[in-house]
Scaffold this motif. Structure first.
Motif, PDB file in Angstrom:
ATOM      1  N   SER A   1       0.857  -1.183   0.000  1.00 30.82           N
ATOM      2  CA  SER A   1       0.000   0.000   0.000  1.00 30.82           C
ATOM      3  C   SER A   1       0.892   1.232   0.000  1.00 30.82           C
ATOM      4  CB  SER A   1      -0.928   0.011   1.218  1.00 30.82           C
ATOM      5  OG  SER A   1      -0.173   0.053   2.416  1.00 30.82           O
ATOM      6  N   GLY A   2       0.264   2.382  -0.257  1.00 27.69           N
ATOM      7  CA  GLY A   2       0.988   3.640  -0.166  1.00 27.69           C
ATOM      8  C   GLY A   2       1.377   4.255  -1.487  1.00 27.69           C
ATOM      9  N   GLY A   3       1.096   3.561  -2.585  1.00 26.98           N
ATOM     10  CA  GLY A   3       1.412   4.147  -3.880  1.00 26.98           C
ATOM     11  C   GLY A   3       0.499   5.311  -4.207  1.00 26.98           C
ATOM     12  N   GLY A   4       0.832   6.005  -5.286  1.00 20.62           N
ATOM     13  CA  GLY A   4       0.005   7.127  -5.702  1.00 20.62           C
ATOM     14  C   GLY A   4       0.715   8.014  -6.690  1.00 20.62           C
ATOM     15  N   LEU A   5       0.146   9.197  -6.890  1.00 21.17           N
ATOM     16  CA  LEU A   5       0.691  10.182  -7.808  1.00 21.17           C
ATOM     17  C   LEU A   5       1.396  11.275  -7.010  1.00 21.17           C
ATOM     18  CD1 LEU A   5       0.882  11.493 -10.652  1.00 21.17           C
ATOM     19  CD2 LEU A   5      -1.349  12.538 -10.181  1.00 21.17           C
ATOM     20  N   VAL A   6       2.617  11.581  -7.394  1.00 27.27           N
ATOM     21  CA  VAL A   6       3.396  12.600  -6.693  1.00 27.27           C
ATOM     22  C   VAL A   6       4.201  13.397  -7.718  1.00 27.27           C
ATOM     23  CG1 VAL A   6       5.343  11.035  -6.302  1.00 27.27           C
ATOM     24  CG2 VAL A   6       4.984  12.972  -4.759  1.00 27.27           C
TER      25      VAL A   6
ATOM     26  N   SER B   1       7.897  12.967  -2.061  1.00 26.21           N
ATOM     27  CA  SER B   1       8.202  11.759  -1.299  1.00 26.21           C
ATOM     28  C   SER B   1       6.965  10.878  -1.158  1.00 26.21           C
ATOM     29  CB  SER B   1       8.703  12.123   0.107  1.00 26.21           C
ATOM     30  OG  SER B   1       9.885  12.885   0.046  1.00 26.21           O
ATOM     31  N   LEU B   2       7.229   9.592  -1.026  1.00 24.57           N
ATOM     32  CA  LEU B   2       6.192   8.608  -0.732  1.00 24.57           C
ATOM     33  C   LEU B   2       6.799   7.533   0.141  1.00 24.57           C
ATOM     34  CD1 LEU B   2       4.305   7.798  -4.084  1.00 24.57           C
ATOM     35  CD2 LEU B   2       3.324   8.856  -2.038  1.00 24.57           C
ATOM     36  N   THR B   3       5.976   6.923   0.986  1.00 22.45           N
ATOM     37  CA  THR B   3       6.404   5.751   1.731  1.00 22.45           C
ATOM     38  C   THR B   3       5.465   4.600   1.412  1.00 22.45           C
ATOM     39  OG1 THR B   3       7.403   7.003   3.540  1.00 22.45           O
ATOM     40  CG2 THR B   3       6.768   4.733   4.006  1.00 22.45           C
ATOM     41  N   LEU B   4       6.028   3.531   0.881  1.00 21.74           N
ATOM     42  CA  LEU B   4       5.277   2.320   0.608  1.00 21.74           C
ATOM     43  C   LEU B   4       5.345   1.393   1.813  1.00 21.74           C
ATOM     44  CD1 LEU B   4       6.496   1.548  -3.024  1.00 21.74           C
ATOM     45  CD2 LEU B   4       4.656   3.058  -2.267  1.00 21.74           C
TER      46      LEU B   4
ATOM     47  N   GLU C   1      11.427   8.964 -13.717  1.00 23.04           N
ATOM     48  CA  GLU C   1      11.897   7.623 -14.066  1.00 23.04           C
ATOM     49  C   GLU C   1      11.690   6.610 -12.946  1.00 23.04           C
ATOM     50  OE1 GLU C   1      13.629  10.496 -14.303  1.00 23.04           O
ATOM     51  OE2 GLU C   1      15.756  10.203 -13.759  1.00 23.04           O
ATOM     52  N   ASP C   2      11.225   7.064 -11.788  1.00 25.03           N
ATOM     53  CA  ASP C   2      10.864   6.135 -10.707  1.00 25.03           C
ATOM     54  C   ASP C   2       9.452   5.583 -10.898  1.00 25.03           C
ATOM     55  OD1 ASP C   2      12.541   8.332  -8.428  1.00 25.03           O
ATOM     56  OD2 ASP C   2      13.285   6.406  -9.207  1.00 25.03           O
ATOM     57  N   THR C   3       8.724   6.094 -11.876  1.00 24.05           N
ATOM     58  CA  THR C   3       7.367   5.635 -12.138  1.00 24.05           C
ATOM     59  C   THR C   3       7.366   4.153 -12.502  1.00 24.05           C
ATOM     60  OG1 THR C   3       6.613   7.812 -12.871  1.00 24.05           O
ATOM     61  CG2 THR C   3       5.378   5.893 -13.665  1.00 24.05           C
ATOM     62  N   ALA C   4       6.579   3.375 -11.764  1.00 23.67           N
ATOM     63  CA  ALA C   4       6.529   1.926 -11.961  1.00 23.67           C
ATOM     64  C   ALA C   4       5.515   1.328 -11.009  1.00 23.67           C
ATOM     65  CB  ALA C   4       7.895   1.298 -11.711  1.00 23.67           C
ATOM     66  N   VAL C   5       5.233   0.050 -11.208  1.00 23.26           N
ATOM     67  CA  VAL C   5       4.529  -0.729 -10.194  1.00 23.26           C
ATOM     68  C   VAL C   5       5.597  -1.297  -9.266  1.00 23.26           C
ATOM     69  CG1 VAL C   5       3.048  -2.702  -9.712  1.00 23.26           C
ATOM     70  CG2 VAL C   5       2.642  -1.290 -11.753  1.00 23.26           C
ATOM     71  N   TYR C   6       5.411  -1.071  -7.975  1.00 14.93           N
ATOM     72  CA  TYR C   6       6.378  -1.509  -6.972  1.00 14.93           C
ATOM     73  C   TYR C   6       5.845  -2.750  -6.258  1.00 14.93           C
ATOM     74  CZ  TYR C   6       9.268   2.611  -7.554  1.00 14.93           C
ATOM     75  OH  TYR C   6      10.111   3.575  -8.077  1.00 14.93           O
TER      76      TYR C   6
ATOM     77  N   VAL D   1       3.206   3.573  -8.489  1.00 16.59           N
ATOM     78  CA  VAL D   1       3.798   4.861  -8.145  1.00 16.59           C
ATOM     79  C   VAL D   1       3.988   5.637  -9.448  1.00 16.59           C
ATOM     80  CG1 VAL D   1       5.848   6.041  -7.273  1.00 16.59           C
ATOM     81  CG2 VAL D   1       4.960   4.016  -6.081  1.00 16.59           C
ATOM     82  N   THR D   2       3.419   6.838  -9.497  1.00 22.22           N
ATOM     83  CA  THR D   2       3.540   7.683 -10.676  1.00 22.22           C
ATOM     84  C   THR D   2       4.128   9.022 -10.258  1.00 22.22           C
ATOM     85  OG1 THR D   2       1.622   6.626 -11.694  1.00 22.22           O
ATOM     86  CG2 THR D   2       2.335   8.736 -12.607  1.00 22.22           C
ATOM     87  N   VAL D   3       5.228   9.390 -10.901  1.00 26.16           N
ATOM     88  CA  VAL D   3       5.902  10.643 -10.589  1.00 26.16           C
ATOM     89  C   VAL D   3       5.759  11.562 -11.798  1.00 26.16           C
ATOM     90  CG1 VAL D   3       8.027  11.743  -9.832  1.00 26.16           C
ATOM     91  CG2 VAL D   3       7.530   9.380  -9.143  1.00 26.16           C
ATOM     92  N   SER D   4       5.104  12.695 -11.601  1.00 28.15           N
ATOM     93  CA  SER D   4       4.898  13.636 -12.692  1.00 28.15           C
ATOM     94  C   SER D   4       6.026  14.665 -12.732  1.00 28.15           C
ATOM     95  CB  SER D   4       3.558  14.331 -12.534  1.00 28.15           C
ATOM     96  OG  SER D   4       3.536  15.096 -11.350  1.00 28.15           O
ATOM     97  N   SER D   5       6.326  15.124 -13.931  1.00 30.11           N
ATOM     98  CA  SER D   5       7.417  16.106 -14.088  1.00 30.11           C
ATOM     99  C   SER D   5       6.920  17.525 -13.989  1.00 30.11           C
ATOM    100  CB  SER D   5       8.103  15.888 -15.433  1.00 30.11           C
ATOM    101  OG  SER D   5       7.166  16.012 -16.477  1.00 30.11           O
TER     102      SER D   5
END
Length: 122
Positions: free
Chosen positions: A7-12, A17-20, A89-94, A118-122
């Protein structure tokens, strides 16, 4: 068997920062090494971080070294991946995984979670 639920994924936004979290149930989790992997669209699953059963040993892929931290709380059977300074480039399924040894090889992991996006927008 060990069941793992992430759990803990999302758009950032980039730089954020995110914590999974990865909650384990089933067999005694304390005896297992744990790891985080990720898979981006069109790419193979990639090792991200690993942690030994006692928390004394860690390993990171070079691209996340200094930005990500893997940790565990054996009292509540949970593994964490704290991700700072996130990049697009960290965007992926973790995925989190458990193994009977400390390893970076996905082939040596016995149990896997379903993954969290986890999706990281530029």
């Amino acid at each position: 068997q060990v069941q793992l639920v992430e759990s803990g994924g999302g758009l950032v936004q980039a730089g954020g920062s995110l914590t999974l979290s990865c909650r384990a149930s089933g067999r005694t989790f304390n005896n297992y090494g744990v790891g985080w992997f990720r898979q981006a669209p069109g790419k193979e699953r990639e090792f991200v971080a690993a942690l030994s059963w006692n928390g004394y040993s860690t390993r990171y892929v070079d691209s996340v070294q200094g930005r990500f931290t893997i940790s565990r709380n054996n009292a509540n059977n949970t593994v964490y991946l704290t991700m700072n300074s996130l990049k697009p480039e960290d965007t992926a399924v973790y995925y989190c995984a458990a193994a009977t040894q400390f390893t970076t090889s996905p082939a040596r992991y016995n149990f896997w979670g379903q993954g969290t996006q986890v999706t990281v927008s530029s």
